[in-house]
Design a protein around this motif. Structure first.
Motif, mmCIF file in Angstrom:
data_model
loop_
_atom_site.group_PDB
_atom_site.id
_atom_site.type_symbol
_atom_site.label_atom_id
_atom_site.label_comp_id
_atom_site.label_asym_id
_atom_site.label_seq_id
_atom_site.Cartn_x
_atom_site.Cartn_y
_atom_site.Cartn_z
ATOM 1 N N VAL A 1 18.864 -20.231 9.130
ATOM 2 C CA VAL A 1 18.019 -21.361 8.732
ATOM 3 C C VAL A 1 16.953 -21.604 9.792
ATOM 4 C CG1 VAL A 1 18.010 -23.850 8.300
ATOM 5 C CG2 VAL A 1 19.838 -22.428 7.371
ATOM 6 N N HIS A 2 15.745 -21.966 9.340
ATOM 7 C CA HIS A 2 14.646 -22.297 10.254
ATOM 8 C C HIS A 2 15.081 -23.416 11.202
ATOM 9 C CE1 HIS A 2 10.721 -23.779 11.601
ATOM 10 N NE2 HIS A 2 10.190 -22.646 11.177
ATOM 11 N N GLU A 3 14.638 -23.307 12.452
ATOM 12 C CA GLU A 3 15.077 -24.253 13.480
ATOM 13 C C GLU A 3 14.821 -25.712 13.080
ATOM 14 O OE1 GLU A 3 13.263 -21.602 13.969
ATOM 15 O OE2 GLU A 3 14.587 -20.304 15.143
ATOM 16 N N ASP A 4 13.679 -25.955 12.457
ATOM 17 C CA ASP A 4 13.321 -27.334 12.107
ATOM 18 C C ASP A 4 14.139 -27.882 10.946
ATOM 19 O OD1 ASP A 4 11.429 -27.241 14.096
ATOM 20 O OD2 ASP A 4 9.754 -26.811 12.741
ATOM 21 N N ASP A 5 14.870 -27.009 10.237
ATOM 22 C CA ASP A 5 15.622 -27.446 9.060
ATOM 23 C C ASP A 5 17.133 -27.416 9.275
ATOM 24 O OD1 ASP A 5 13.232 -27.780 7.711
ATOM 25 O OD2 ASP A 5 13.238 -25.747 6.900
ATOM 26 N N LYS A 6 17.573 -27.038 10.464
ATOM 27 C CA LYS A 6 19.021 -26.947 10.722
ATOM 28 C C LYS A 6 19.707 -28.300 10.547
ATOM 29 C CE LYS A 6 18.967 -22.979 13.906
ATOM 30 N NZ LYS A 6 19.699 -22.068 13.018
ATOM 31 N N ARG A 7 19.068 -29.371 11.023
ATOM 32 C CA ARG A 7 19.681 -30.698 10.914
ATOM 33 C C ARG A 7 19.849 -31.104 9.457
ATOM 34 N NH1 ARG A 7 17.274 -35.224 14.763
ATOM 35 N NH2 ARG A 7 19.054 -36.263 13.786
ATOM 36 N N LEU A 8 18.908 -30.689 8.610
ATOM 37 C CA LEU A 8 18.998 -31.007 7.188
ATOM 38 C C LEU A 8 20.216 -30.323 6.569
ATOM 39 C CD1 LEU A 8 17.874 -32.182 4.542
ATOM 40 C CD2 LEU A 8 16.440 -30.138 4.347
ATOM 41 N N VAL A 9 20.429 -29.053 6.919
ATOM 42 C CA VAL A 9 21.579 -28.320 6.378
ATOM 43 C C VAL A 9 22.881 -28.932 6.898
ATOM 44 C CG1 VAL A 9 22.724 -26.080 6.255
ATOM 45 C CG2 VAL A 9 20.228 -26.206 6.143
ATOM 46 N N ARG B 1 13.782 -23.879 4.862
ATOM 47 C CA ARG B 1 13.270 -22.545 5.153
ATOM 48 C C ARG B 1 14.391 -21.650 5.684
ATOM 49 N NH1 ARG B 1 8.702 -25.263 8.640
ATOM 50 N NH2 ARG B 1 10.447 -26.741 8.658
ATOM 51 N N PHE B 2 14.374 -20.399 5.250
ATOM 52 C CA PHE B 2 15.458 -19.463 5.553
ATOM 53 C C PHE B 2 14.853 -18.111 5.937
ATOM 54 C CE2 PHE B 2 18.621 -16.289 4.449
ATOM 55 C CZ PHE B 2 19.829 -16.862 4.838
ATOM 56 N N TYR B 3 15.399 -17.508 6.990
ATOM 57 C CA TYR B 3 14.894 -16.209 7.438
ATOM 58 C C TYR B 3 15.579 -15.078 6.681
ATOM 59 C CZ TYR B 3 12.845 -18.720 11.393
ATOM 60 O OH TYR B 3 12.120 -19.578 12.175
ATOM 61 N N HIS B 4 14.803 -14.323 5.905
ATOM 62 C CA HIS B 4 15.281 -13.119 5.247
ATOM 63 C C HIS B 4 15.551 -12.050 6.303
ATOM 64 C CE1 HIS B 4 14.969 -9.444 2.732
ATOM 65 N NE2 HIS B 4 15.401 -10.239 1.751
ATOM 66 N N THR C 1 9.965 -15.461 5.991
ATOM 67 C CA THR C 1 10.491 -16.809 5.813
ATOM 68 C C THR C 1 10.462 -17.183 4.337
ATOM 69 O OG1 THR C 1 9.692 -17.477 7.996
ATOM 70 C CG2 THR C 1 10.250 -19.234 6.453
ATOM 71 N N LEU C 2 11.605 -17.552 3.802
ATOM 72 C CA LEU C 2 11.719 -17.976 2.406
ATOM 73 C C LEU C 2 11.914 -19.482 2.335
ATOM 74 C CD1 LEU C 2 14.301 -15.320 1.093
ATOM 75 C CD2 LEU C 2 11.809 -15.168 1.009
ATOM 76 N N TRP C 3 11.466 -20.065 1.234
ATOM 77 C CA TRP C 3 11.815 -21.448 0.920
ATOM 78 C C TRP C 3 12.932 -21.397 -0.117
ATOM 79 C CZ3 TRP C 3 10.543 -26.110 2.881
ATOM 80 C CH2 TRP C 3 9.452 -26.171 3.759
#
Length: 241
Positions: free
Chosen positions: A39-47, A65-68, A73-75
């Protein structure tokens, strides 16, 4: 995917490989850290927040955002729902994930274009203010001349220029206001279309005379809810065309 409250993966469907680029064996090899690891660093807290919410028994849907595996980078949009056994002693969650990259990128492009358009509109409208003020100032000096008051033609021309300058100033102010607010913030007001048409006919008086043109409307136009500046622009464009 099926996973535990801490995110540890228990099972992934074959689509997991298509979506992430990782084989299921690679996913299972890193069961505990795979979800948050990609998971993208800025979205880890959301997950992490979503896992905590689902653990309380409430479903949760979120976009991140997720790293393939390729580095792209995927949404993704995931809906996670809790699943308990009959004794409520064991907890697992089901997460269904869709690739929404195309939709998100399209939305971001639209938002960027809207911002650029608003900035351009504001800049152009703001830059028009100075020449309009100059025109009004100069025509005021002309109208103050005693000689113009004895010349009916010049007096009418000066009055027409003054009226047109005021109308242009109103239009510019209206465009500036529209550039400052989003569509959701715009308020509608009752606008008498008869008054709007009178203004349009007045502003096109000389062009109509040169073209031997006439404007015919129904006897009584309605009062509508709208933005006066935009309605004027609509009718002005129709007549001008």
């Amino acid at each position: 995917m099926l996973h535990q409250a801490d995110g540890m993966i228990l099972w992934g469907s074959p689509f997991t490989e298509v979506l992430t680029g990782f084989s299921l064996s690679e996913v299972y090899k890193n069961r505990e850290g795979f979800l948050l690891g990609q998971v993208h660093e800025d979205d880890k807290r959301l997950v992490e927040k979503s896992l905590a919410i689902v653990k309380t028994g409430e479903p949760f849907q979120y976009r991140y955002r997720f790293y393939h595996k390729s580095g792209m980078t995927l949404w993704l949009e995931t809906r996670t729902v809790p699943i308990y056994d009959s004794s409520l002693s064991d907890y697992i969650a089901l997460s269904i994930t869709l690739d929404v990259t195309s939709a998100v990128l399209n939305q971001l492009q639209i938002e960027e274009r809207n911002r650029d358009l608003n900035e351009f509109t504001y800049m152009v409208s703001h830059d028009l203010k100075n020449p309009i003020n100059t025109i009004k100032g100069m025509i005021g000096l002309i109208q103050a001349e005693p000689s113009i008051q004895t010349n009916r033609t010049l007096e009418q021309a000066a009055a027409y220029i003054t009226s047109a300058a005021v109308r242009l100033e109103d239009l510019t102010d209206g465009v500036l206001k529209l550039a400052r607010v989003s569509a959701s913030e715009r308020t509608l007001e009752p606008v008498d279309l008869n008054d709007v048409m009178d203004e349009v006919v007045h502003d096109f008086k000389h062009q109509l005379e040169r073209a031997s043109g006439t404007i015919t409307t129904i006897e009584e136009l309605p009062v509508v809810l709208g933005n006066r500046t935009q309605l004027y622009q609509i009718f002005s464009n129709l007549v001008g065309n």
